[in-house]
Design an enzyme around this catalytic site. Sequence first.
Site, short mmCIF file in Angstrom:
data_model
loop_
_atom_site.label_atom_id
_atom_site.label_comp_id
_atom_site.label_asym_id
_atom_site.label_seq_id
_atom_site.Cartn_x
_atom_site.Cartn_y
_atom_site.Cartn_z
N ASP A 169 0.84 -1.18 0.00
CA ASP A 169 0.00 0.00 0.00
C ASP A 169 0.89 1.25 0.00
O ASP A 169 1.92 1.29 0.67
CB ASP A 169 -0.87 -0.03 1.27
CG ASP A 169 -1.88 1.08 1.28
OD1 ASP A 169 -2.76 1.07 0.40
OD2 ASP A 169 -1.82 1.94 2.17
N GLU A 221 1.43 0.22 -4.94
CA GLU A 221 0.94 1.48 -5.48
C GLU A 221 2.12 2.46 -5.60
O GLU A 221 2.69 2.82 -4.57
CB GLU A 221 -0.09 2.10 -4.54
CG GLU A 221 -1.35 1.29 -4.36
CD GLU A 221 -2.31 1.99 -3.39
OE1 GLU A 221 -3.44 2.27 -3.79
OE2 GLU A 221 -1.93 2.25 -2.24
#
Length: 673
Positions: free
Chosen positions: A347, A378
Amino acid sequence: MTTKEYKEYYESKTFKEKYVYEGNDLGAACTKQGICFKLWSPFAEDVAVNLYKDGESRKFTSYPMVREEKGVWSCMAAGVGHGTYYDFTLEMNGETVKSYDPWARACNCNGGRSMAVDLSKTNPEGWETDRNWFEVKNRKETNNTAYGVSGEQIIYEIHVKDFSYDKASGVPEAYRGKYKAFTLEGMSLRGEGRLPTCLDYLKELGITHVQLLPVYDYGSVDESGASSQFNWGYDPKNYNVPEGSYSTDPYNGEVRIRELKELIQSLHKHGIGVIMDVVYNHTYSLDSCFTRTAPYYYYRQNEDGSYSNGSDCGNDVACEREMCRKYILDSVLYWAEEYHMDGFRFDLMGLLDVGLLNDIRKALDEIYGKGRILVYGEPWSAADSPMAAGYVPCKKDAINLLDENVGVFCDNTRDAVKGHVFYEEVPGFVNGGTGLETDILRSVTGCVSGTIDKEQDLNSAISSEFPVKAPSQIINYISAHDNMTLWDKLMVTMKPGQSFDTKDEEVIRAYKMAAAVYFTCQGRLFFLGGEESARTKYGDANSYKSPPEVNQIDWRRAYEYEEILEYYKGLIAFRKQMSGLTDKSAAAYQRVYDQAIPAPGVVTFCVRNNDTDKWKELFICYNSTEEGIEIWLPKGGWELLLDETSSVLWKQGETVEGSQVIAPISVKIFGKR
Ligand code: CA
């Protein structure tokens, strides 16, 4: 010390020499003699470990801990073992603080107290024969989809609660929304076996990996509370312990461990790998075991000593600091080893640095083989974060510094296909956007190559903003837990104001086109669970704490939109057979040739498969216009493999040649033997 002085000291050579501990024995180890406790707390003046019989009762004893070298405190508590709960009392800066253990591997309900665990006691039956996905995929019994198994990875993102919260899933109430739901075979809609749900449904769909939204212990859901609570779980509390609210008994620290292992074992048994969503970039609260045992150390600080907030969640983890870096690396290796995880999705990876991700990649490669455990994330952050000098954030412009097997979510392809995620009304290629032809062609090569000019060296077109090395670095997707579902985005752009429940034929057409476009792009494939059945969240673009009724997979919808479900099944099976689309090597872009834009909104290209494939060449046409368009096939006999009505025409192999009409808003694919 002031916060600024802390920062300066933590970054000093003195601190590093004095306190960086390289041992792998922090936490609580159950031995024959008792439990050996070790805690890293450089500034504590005194530490005691408190022992408890369970997660709630008062302590039955305490032991003083002894200061060792490098800021480590230790203690051997004789005569106790597995299942003993504990926490620490620390004297620091004239204050007394209590803390759970940052290195805990088990905990009580809600994670405020740790539990010493003999992990061998948490293994479900048959765990010793459980194997990772990449080891079992070639086994005969895993050949479980209608079309067989290949090495291609197709990742299905799902939240544990979403998967089975809906009564229509057929899952018994006690297991609904729990890890256990993933272990049940034979679940079906209304008990009708021909409409499978849950595990049987995943098997028929043909996906290869499940990516679970956070399953480490997070703080936003009360584990003792009602099952109607909901959160995605991007708020870590105990990084190395499973979340308790998905277990059938959050009070017994052993149960959540066993049940998560059962989930993994069950998916592995059916040839499906498990990827874990890891959130090492921030913690639920600054009042954490990190702060209580080493104030400020684990959190990134601004120049003035204040906490940075690039995560937009109140804090950023300081991955540049040695003990924090080691913590993250050890945590990843722990989940891979103890839980047999097949991959990690980071994340807000833009808050972590390139060196750390490459170190993680290298460590996993050394143990499991090159690239076999998936690593991707990400490539952005929510806001700027002051990473220490010399460290490069894992953002898109640094992708060429990352290992070829560290991947990133590709927002270029996502936005080109369906439109910008933050501007809801902005359409993409399939829903009315214009001028996107070259973006779409770039997506076809996983953004490795962008040009359609044959005279130009293809490599020279590599973008400096996104210098992708190979499609192995690209995760192609058009929906994820964040932002609108694909259905909602298409409804909002194509049928503004209409109910999300409307079964609209034009939207279904664009939906199938969107799927066919990104399924024919190089890179790895990822989609939000339920995308294959027109999942709606009724326009809720940030459902992180919306009720489970909004977030759940609506199993009736899977069969109401069976047309889309079947289209996805065919696309998955189609893709797995096409070496030209699934090649992850740096040279894969050379398999794509004769790119053309025959008319505005229309894109055609050829793909070269391996000579051993059934079809050596593909001719693919995307027509995003509202008119049927006539195109001429390249010379030779072609078979129609896929069109707007069916993604399994390749099973029939109807031969065609010459002029072909590509229906409005559709994809047509031809193959040459
Ligand atoms: Ca929790």
